[in-house]
Design a protein around this motif. Structure first.
Motif, PDB file in Angstrom:
ATOM      1  N   LEU A 361       0.793  -1.193  -0.072  1.00  0.00           N
ATOM      2  CA  LEU A 361      -0.151   0.032   0.099  1.00  0.00           C
ATOM      3  C   LEU A 361       0.864   1.234   0.084  1.00  0.00           C
ATOM      4  CD1 LEU A 361      -2.561  -1.100   2.581  1.00  0.00           C
ATOM      5  CD2 LEU A 361      -3.132  -1.022   0.146  1.00  0.00           C
ATOM      6  N   LEU A 362       2.113   1.175   0.806  1.00  0.00           N
ATOM      7  CA  LEU A 362       2.676   2.299   0.671  1.00  0.00           C
ATOM      8  C   LEU A 362       3.483   2.580  -0.598  1.00  0.00           C
ATOM      9  CD1 LEU A 362       4.685   1.895   4.316  1.00  0.00           C
ATOM     10  CD2 LEU A 362       2.807   3.682   3.568  1.00  0.00           C
ATOM     11  N   GLY A 363       3.912   1.479  -1.215  1.00  0.00           N
ATOM     12  CA  GLY A 363       4.418   1.329  -2.576  1.00  0.00           C
ATOM     13  C   GLY A 363       3.604   2.109  -3.710  1.00  0.00           C
ATOM     14  N   ARG A 364       2.193   2.093  -3.409  1.00  0.00           N
ATOM     15  CA  ARG A 364       1.245   2.548  -4.254  1.00  0.00           C
ATOM     16  C   ARG A 364       1.074   4.191  -4.160  1.00  0.00           C
ATOM     17  NH1 ARG A 364       2.098  -1.974  -4.927  1.00  0.00           N
ATOM     18  NH2 ARG A 364       3.403  -0.871  -6.440  1.00  0.00           N
ATOM     19  N   GLY A 365       1.855   4.804  -3.353  1.00  0.00           N
ATOM     20  CA  GLY A 365       1.767   6.382  -3.138  1.00  0.00           C
ATOM     21  C   GLY A 365       0.642   6.540  -1.922  1.00  0.00           C
ATOM     22  N   ILE A 366       0.364   5.755  -1.172  1.00  0.00           N
ATOM     23  CA  ILE A 366      -0.386   6.040  -0.142  1.00  0.00           C
ATOM     24  C   ILE A 366      -0.029   6.446   1.136  1.00  0.00           C
ATOM     25  CG2 ILE A 366      -2.467   5.143   1.478  1.00  0.00           C
ATOM     26  CD1 ILE A 366      -3.259   3.271  -0.899  1.00  0.00           C
ATOM     27  N   PRO A 367      -0.071   7.512   1.628  1.00  0.00           N
ATOM     28  CA  PRO A 367       0.531   8.171   2.843  1.00  0.00           C
ATOM     29  C   PRO A 367       0.361   7.351   3.831  1.00  0.00           C
ATOM     30  CG  PRO A 367      -0.846   9.931   1.921  1.00  0.00           C
ATOM     31  CD  PRO A 367      -1.188   8.562   1.107  1.00  0.00           C
ATOM     32  N   SER A 368       1.496   7.270   4.623  1.00  0.00           N
ATOM     33  CA  SER A 368       1.604   6.171   6.188  1.00  0.00           C
ATOM     34  C   SER A 368       0.348   6.301   7.142  1.00  0.00           C
ATOM     35  CB  SER A 368       2.888   6.302   6.752  1.00  0.00           C
ATOM     36  OG  SER A 368       3.119   7.549   7.087  1.00  0.00           O
ATOM     37  N   GLY A 369       0.152   7.689   6.948  1.00  0.00           N
ATOM     38  CA  GLY A 369      -1.078   7.958   8.075  1.00  0.00           C
ATOM     39  C   GLY A 369      -2.313   7.480   7.232  1.00  0.00           C
ATOM     40  N   PHE A 396      -8.901  -1.828 -10.101  1.00  0.00           N
ATOM     41  CA  PHE A 396      -9.343  -0.631  -9.828  1.00  0.00           C
ATOM     42  C   PHE A 396      -8.921   0.551 -10.539  1.00  0.00           C
ATOM     43  CE2 PHE A 396      -8.940   3.171  -6.775  1.00  0.00           C
ATOM     44  CZ  PHE A 396     -10.206   3.142  -6.318  1.00  0.00           C
ATOM     45  N   LYS A 397      -7.364   0.588 -10.674  1.00  0.00           N
ATOM     46  CA  LYS A 397      -7.020   1.829 -11.608  1.00  0.00           C
ATOM     47  C   LYS A 397      -7.510   1.706 -12.843  1.00  0.00           C
ATOM     48  CE  LYS A 397      -4.713   4.689 -10.043  1.00  0.00           C
ATOM     49  NZ  LYS A 397      -5.175   5.955  -9.401  1.00  0.00           N
ATOM     50  N   SER A 398      -7.160   0.512 -13.375  1.00  0.00           N
ATOM     51  CA  SER A 398      -7.182   0.557 -15.092  1.00  0.00           C
ATOM     52  C   SER A 398      -8.843   0.397 -15.478  1.00  0.00           C
ATOM     53  CB  SER A 398      -6.765  -0.954 -15.707  1.00  0.00           C
ATOM     54  OG  SER A 398      -7.048  -1.859 -15.078  1.00  0.00           O
ATOM     55  N   GLN A 399      -9.438  -0.563 -14.956  1.00  0.00           N
ATOM     56  CA  GLN A 399     -10.875  -0.768 -15.222  1.00  0.00           C
ATOM     57  C   GLN A 399     -12.022   0.432 -14.610  1.00  0.00           C
ATOM     58  OE1 GLN A 399     -11.824  -2.865 -17.715  1.00  0.00           O
ATOM     59  NE2 GLN A 399      -9.659  -3.228 -17.804  1.00  0.00           N
ATOM     60  N   MET A 400     -11.832   0.665 -12.983  1.00  0.00           N
ATOM     61  CA  MET A 400     -12.837   1.670 -12.576  1.00  0.00           C
ATOM     62  C   MET A 400     -12.345   2.847 -12.863  1.00  0.00           C
ATOM     63  SD  MET A 400     -13.647  -0.388  -9.154  1.00  0.00           S
ATOM     64  CE  MET A 400     -14.519  -2.107  -9.182  1.00  0.00           C
ATOM     65  N   PRO A 403     -10.600   7.328  -7.735  1.00  0.00           N
ATOM     66  CA  PRO A 403      -9.552   8.141  -7.181  1.00  0.00           C
ATOM     67  C   PRO A 403      -9.145   7.248  -5.927  1.00  0.00           C
ATOM     68  CG  PRO A 403     -11.413   9.143  -6.604  1.00  0.00           C
ATOM     69  CD  PRO A 403     -11.755   8.250  -7.680  1.00  0.00           C
ATOM     70  N   MET A 404      -7.783   7.475  -5.624  1.00  0.00           N
ATOM     71  CA  MET A 404      -7.271   6.562  -4.290  1.00  0.00           C
ATOM     72  C   MET A 404      -8.059   6.959  -3.110  1.00  0.00           C
ATOM     73  SD  MET A 404      -4.820   4.554  -4.157  1.00  0.00           S
ATOM     74  CE  MET A 404      -3.603   4.984  -5.494  1.00  0.00           C
ATOM     75  N   LYS A 405      -8.662   7.949  -3.176  1.00  0.00           N
ATOM     76  CA  LYS A 405      -9.448   8.253  -1.817  1.00  0.00           C
ATOM     77  C   LYS A 405     -10.411   7.148  -1.378  1.00  0.00           C
ATOM     78  CE  LYS A 405     -12.222  11.823   0.173  1.00  0.00           C
ATOM     79  NZ  LYS A 405     -12.717  13.148  -0.166  1.00  0.00           N
ATOM     80  N   GLU A 406     -11.118   6.628  -2.490  1.00  0.00           N
ATOM     81  CA  GLU A 406     -11.991   5.707  -2.353  1.00  0.00           C
ATOM     82  C   GLU A 406     -11.622   4.372  -1.602  1.00  0.00           C
ATOM     83  OE1 GLU A 406     -15.153   4.635  -5.022  1.00  0.00           O
ATOM     84  OE2 GLU A 406     -15.174   6.735  -6.091  1.00  0.00           O
TER      85      GLU A 406
END
Length: 501
Positions: A361-369, A396-400, A403-406
């Motif tokens: 998850l961290l490698g996908r750019g999601i902040p640690s918090g 999730f990224k290619s078909q849907m 945004p990462m927020k979801e």
């Protein structure tokens, strides 16, 4: 003088004729005569007076079949003890035991036991086994044990663990216990496994501890048909006293809020819980959970999800995992407590296993918090396989194209199957031209999803069912259910699903 001699001859003839009469035996040539006191024509008639006049001549021993005098017995006993001492066997405990008549017989016994795999040290642990006759004790018992399923190669281990079995009578003691176990629905092929695990069962009385422990468990709601599998899994409970071991543990767990029906289901699947010491293990572990921030009203739910938690070295595990979550995942102690409430299995998870999905998850750019919030909201993330998470994230990224927020708001997305739930439902939404949140179309049953698609309007966003691993599924609007229905169903849904990691 001659008359005296004649009288003596007459008396002698009469005496000899009577002796011949009494010693006649029934034979094919003479089937009419038989002396009931003499069964063997070659055996000398024993005069009863010998036993009183010469006490050292006694009846032959039933076991050894050799007539010995007292002096001979003492001499042979000394020889046997010297022989055993020469092997390193301490014969002190054999002082009051009847020993064989010769050293050769004792050599046979020692050799037989050594061929089974027993060492001198094993014999010294229980030297009374040397008092067992090979013909009347050892061979019949071991043959019966092999017959009921104990492998021949493991008979030595069995004797090592429970040498008292060699003294038992097959018909009077062993067979009734085996019949009792079969009556409890222990499978025939499992008898050997059960007795190898707990050989002391062969020494229990049927009307004692075994019967009362089974009766109590059935009384609290354990299905009688599950007693057999319970015995196979954990036979030791058959030797536990109800009043001092089983009942106090059951009463304590019920006092924590665990429904008796749910506890019965737990015991059916995990009979080893009965072996946890109440004062030394269970109570300290419950106090430990409270000290780490687990709310008392959720203790029953935590135990129902992960019954093993009350028998672990909990304080050390909780301290280690709490420190790890704080250091690596940036989750504070309060957040860690919420994680344990939702998924208590996390305290037994390997830290390397936990790190893999977190690093993904961290490698996908999601902040640690945000990752920390996701884990607290859905602790099942730390048990997900990274390969499956990658596939779900790619879809999730290619078909849907969302945004990462979801994902941060609905981390449960990674816990659903891509092929059986996410893809089919998303395609149905696309065909209907409906756009909704992840929570709206994933966090519901198939029936509810179909109802939503058939509706002429889009429901307002709600929290949806709250997911708690192994626990109760709380549906929105459940507050309108009547109290009676809620009480009747609560026990059944609490232990809906127990997940072992």
């Amino acid at each position: 003088m001659s008359s005296t001699l004649l009288q003596r001859r007459k008396l002698f003839k009469i005496f000899t004729n009577q002796c011949i009469l009494f010693t006649k035996i029934k034979t094919p040539q003479n089937p009419c005569f038989q002396n009931p006191r003499i069964q063997n024509p070659f055996r000398v008639l024993r005069v009863s007076e010998f036993s009183t006049k010469f006490p050292e001549y006694e009846m032959p021993s039933v076991t050894w079949g050799v007539v010995q005098g007292k002096k001979e017995k003492l001499v042979n006993r000394v020889k046997i003890c010297d022989y055993l001492k020469g092997l390193g066997i301490i014969p002190d405990e054999l002082e009051n035991l009847e020993l064989p008549s010769t050293v050769e017989v004792m050599e046979q016994r020692v050799s037989f036991l050594q061929k089974l795999g027993l060492t001198v040290d094993d014999i010294n642990e229980y030297p009374l086994m040397l008092g067992c006759s090979m013909r009347k004790n050892m061979i019949p018992v071991l043959s019966y044990l092999e017959k009921i399923g104990i492998q021949k190669s493991k008979l030595g281990e069995f004797v090592k663990n429970y040498p008292q079995a060699l003294h038992a009578s097959v018909v009077v003691e062993l067979m009734p216990v085996v019949k009792f176990l079969r009556g409890l629905d222990v499978e025939k092929q499992d008898l050997g496994y059960v007795l190898m695990k707990y050989p002391e069962l062969l020494g229990f009385k049927l009307e004692g501890t075994m019967s009362t422990s089974v009766a109590y468990l059935v009384c609290i709601g354990v299905n009688p048909r599950d007693i057999g599998p319970m015995v196979t899994q954990y036979p030791y409970f058959l030797g536990m006293r109800v009043g001092t071991m089983i009942k106090p543990l059951v009463d304590y767990l019920v006092s924590l809020g665990l429904p008796i029906k749910i506890l019965a289901r737990m015991l059916e699947k995990r009979a080893y819980i009965l072996g946890y010491d109440l004062e030394e293990t269970v109570k300290p572990n419950v106090d430990c959970l409270v000290s780490f921030g687990i709310r008392r009203e959720l203790l029953a739910l935590v135990i129902a999800q992960y019954p093993t938690i009350i028998g672990l070295p909990l304080k050390a595990k909780m301290s280690s995992q709490q420190y790890f979550f704080n250091l690596k995942l940036k989750i504070d102690p309060e957040g860690f407590a919420r994680v344990v409430e939702k998924m208590p299995q996390v305290i037994s998870l390997n830290q390397h296993v936990i790190l893999k999905p977190v690093e993904f998850l961290l490698g996908r750019g999601i902040p640690s918090g945000d990752v920390a919030k996701m884990v607290v909201k859905c602790p099942q993330l730390v048990a997900c396989r990274v390969e499956l998470m990658k596939n779900s994230y790619y879809f999730f990224k290619s078909q849907m194209g969302r945004p990462m927020k979801e994902l941060v708001e609905f981390p449960e997305y990674f816990t659903y199957s891509l092929e059986s739930r996410i893809k089919p439902r998303y395609e149905r939404l696309q065909s209907k031209g409906i756009r909704s949140s992840l929570n709206w179309f994933l966090n519901c049953s198939d029936q509810r999803f179909e109802e939503r698609l058939q509706g002429d309007y889009i429901e307002s966003e709600s929290l949806g069912p709250s997911f708690c691993m192994g626990g109760k599924l709380v549906l929105p609007g459940s507050e309108i259910v009547s109290d009676e229905e809620d009480e009747s169903d609560d026990d059944e849904v609490l232990y809906k699903r127990t997940v072992s990691l």
